[in-house]
Design a protein around this motif. Structure first.
Motif, PDB file in Angstrom:
ATOM      1  N   GLU A   1       0.920  -1.212  -0.057  1.00  0.00           N
ATOM      2  CA  GLU A   1       0.062  -0.057  -0.066  1.00  0.00           C
ATOM      3  C   GLU A   1       0.819   1.228   0.043  1.00  0.00           C
ATOM      4  O   GLU A   1       0.624   2.119  -0.642  1.00  0.00           O
ATOM      5  N   ARG A   2       1.917   1.265   0.763  1.00  0.00           N
ATOM      6  CA  ARG A   2       2.903   2.366   0.666  1.00  0.00           C
ATOM      7  C   ARG A   2       3.462   2.564  -0.565  1.00  0.00           C
ATOM      8  O   ARG A   2       3.535   3.717  -1.091  1.00  0.00           O
ATOM      9  N   ARG A   3       4.159   1.621  -1.167  1.00  0.00           N
ATOM     10  CA  ARG A   3       4.372   1.626  -2.553  1.00  0.00           C
ATOM     11  C   ARG A   3       3.597   2.115  -3.535  1.00  0.00           C
ATOM     12  O   ARG A   3       3.645   3.193  -4.490  1.00  0.00           O
ATOM     13  N   ARG A   4       2.320   1.554  -3.496  1.00  0.00           N
ATOM     14  CA  ARG A   4       1.365   2.163  -4.342  1.00  0.00           C
ATOM     15  C   ARG A   4       0.861   3.678  -4.196  1.00  0.00           C
ATOM     16  O   ARG A   4       0.782   4.412  -5.205  1.00  0.00           O
ATOM     17  N   ARG A   5       0.940   4.202  -2.853  1.00  0.00           N
ATOM     18  CA  ARG A   5       0.746   5.589  -2.840  1.00  0.00           C
ATOM     19  C   ARG A   5       1.770   6.355  -3.270  1.00  0.00           C
ATOM     20  O   ARG A   5       1.547   7.584  -3.920  1.00  0.00           O
ATOM     21  N   LEU A   6       3.252   6.010  -2.907  1.00  0.00           N
ATOM     22  CA  LEU A   6       4.155   6.485  -3.798  1.00  0.00           C
ATOM     23  C   LEU A   6       4.268   6.712  -5.217  1.00  0.00           C
ATOM     24  O   LEU A   6       4.591   7.801  -5.719  1.00  0.00           O
TER      25      LEU A   6
ATOM     26  N   ALA B   1       4.041   9.958  -7.495  1.00  0.00           N
ATOM     27  CA  ALA B   1       5.184  10.225  -8.643  1.00  0.00           C
ATOM     28  C   ALA B   1       4.380  10.298  -9.707  1.00  0.00           C
ATOM     29  O   ALA B   1       4.840  11.317 -10.465  1.00  0.00           O
ATOM     30  N   GLU B   2       3.320   9.623  -9.983  1.00  0.00           N
ATOM     31  CA  GLU B   2       2.527  10.021 -11.269  1.00  0.00           C
ATOM     32  C   GLU B   2       1.975  11.351 -11.375  1.00  0.00           C
ATOM     33  O   GLU B   2       1.845  11.887 -12.587  1.00  0.00           O
ATOM     34  N   LYS B   3       1.220  11.791 -10.346  1.00  0.00           N
ATOM     35  CA  LYS B   3       0.740  12.912 -10.200  1.00  0.00           C
ATOM     36  C   LYS B   3       1.729  14.170 -10.385  1.00  0.00           C
ATOM     37  O   LYS B   3       1.624  15.126 -11.005  1.00  0.00           O
ATOM     38  N   VAL B   4       2.969  14.004  -9.894  1.00  0.00           N
ATOM     39  CA  VAL B   4       4.193  15.154  -9.991  1.00  0.00           C
ATOM     40  C   VAL B   4       4.410  14.886 -11.422  1.00  0.00           C
ATOM     41  O   VAL B   4       4.902  16.105 -12.072  1.00  0.00           O
ATOM     42  N   ALA B   5       4.676  13.902 -12.151  1.00  0.00           N
ATOM     43  CA  ALA B   5       5.054  13.757 -13.381  1.00  0.00           C
ATOM     44  C   ALA B   5       3.932  14.413 -14.445  1.00  0.00           C
ATOM     45  O   ALA B   5       4.511  15.012 -15.276  1.00  0.00           O
ATOM     46  N   SER B   6       2.617  14.215 -14.224  1.00  0.00           N
ATOM     47  CA  SER B   6       1.659  14.721 -14.924  1.00  0.00           C
ATOM     48  C   SER B   6       1.727  16.203 -14.775  1.00  0.00           C
ATOM     49  O   SER B   6       1.274  17.008 -15.807  1.00  0.00           O
TER      50      SER B   6
END
Length: 167
Positions: free
Chosen positions: A13-18, A22-27
């Motif tokens: 779950e922690r990995r999924r949130r990270l 990261a996807e949000k920042v990249a977008s």
């Protein structure tokens, strides 16, 4: 075993949130789609339109852009995010700035007294890129929008103005 599985689930779950962060920042860093900007781009300078796309030039051809009469020394801004592809004097255009946007679109801005951007520089919508000549009583800024090298009417792409702007 139960504790181990709980730890593994918590780690997943922690990995999924990270990854989601990261996807949000990249977008946020990706340049937007130019085609989605139709009707929202700021005018590169304040002024009065003196020639429009398709108007007769008086020489048997038609205008391929929009010409604004500005005040002397008026600031010129980038109408949309992009990378400066050309900045400098060019034939009869005077000082010409070409900004490359996404999806094969380019903005050409000509008639400036000074260009404050250089080739390869990233510019954001509304960012100052130059100024109009201060010594001319009625300087004109030529604005041309191109898609895949062909001129298109820039007016539908620019944000609506309800009144003449004096800046």
């Amino acid at each position: 075993l139960r504790d181990l599985l709980a730890k593994l689930r918590a780690e997943a779950e922690r990995r999924r949130r990270l990854e989601a962060q990261a996807e949000k920042v990249a977008s946020l860093r990706k340049p937007g789609r130019f085609s989605a900007a139709r009707g929202t781009m700021p005018f590169p300078a304040a002024g009065r339109a003196v020639a429009g796309f398709g108007d007769d030039t008086g020489t048997g051809s038609t205008h391929k852009g929009l010409t604004l009469e500005t005040r002397p020394g008026a600031q010129v801004v980038a109408p949309y995010d992009g990378i400066v592809a050309f900045a400098g004097p060019f034939r009869g255009y005077g000082r010409l700035l070409i900004i490359e946007h996404s999806e094969g679109y380019h903005t050409l801005l000509a008639g400036m007294g000074r260009i404050d951007s250089s080739v390869g520089q990233q510019v954001a919508a509304g960012e100052p890129v130059g100024t109009m000549p201060a010594e001319k009583a009625r300087p004109t800024l030529y604005i041309e929008l191109r898609r895949e090298g062909e001129p298109i009417n820039p007016v539908p792409w620019l944000t609506a103005r309800n009144s003449k702007v004096s800046g």
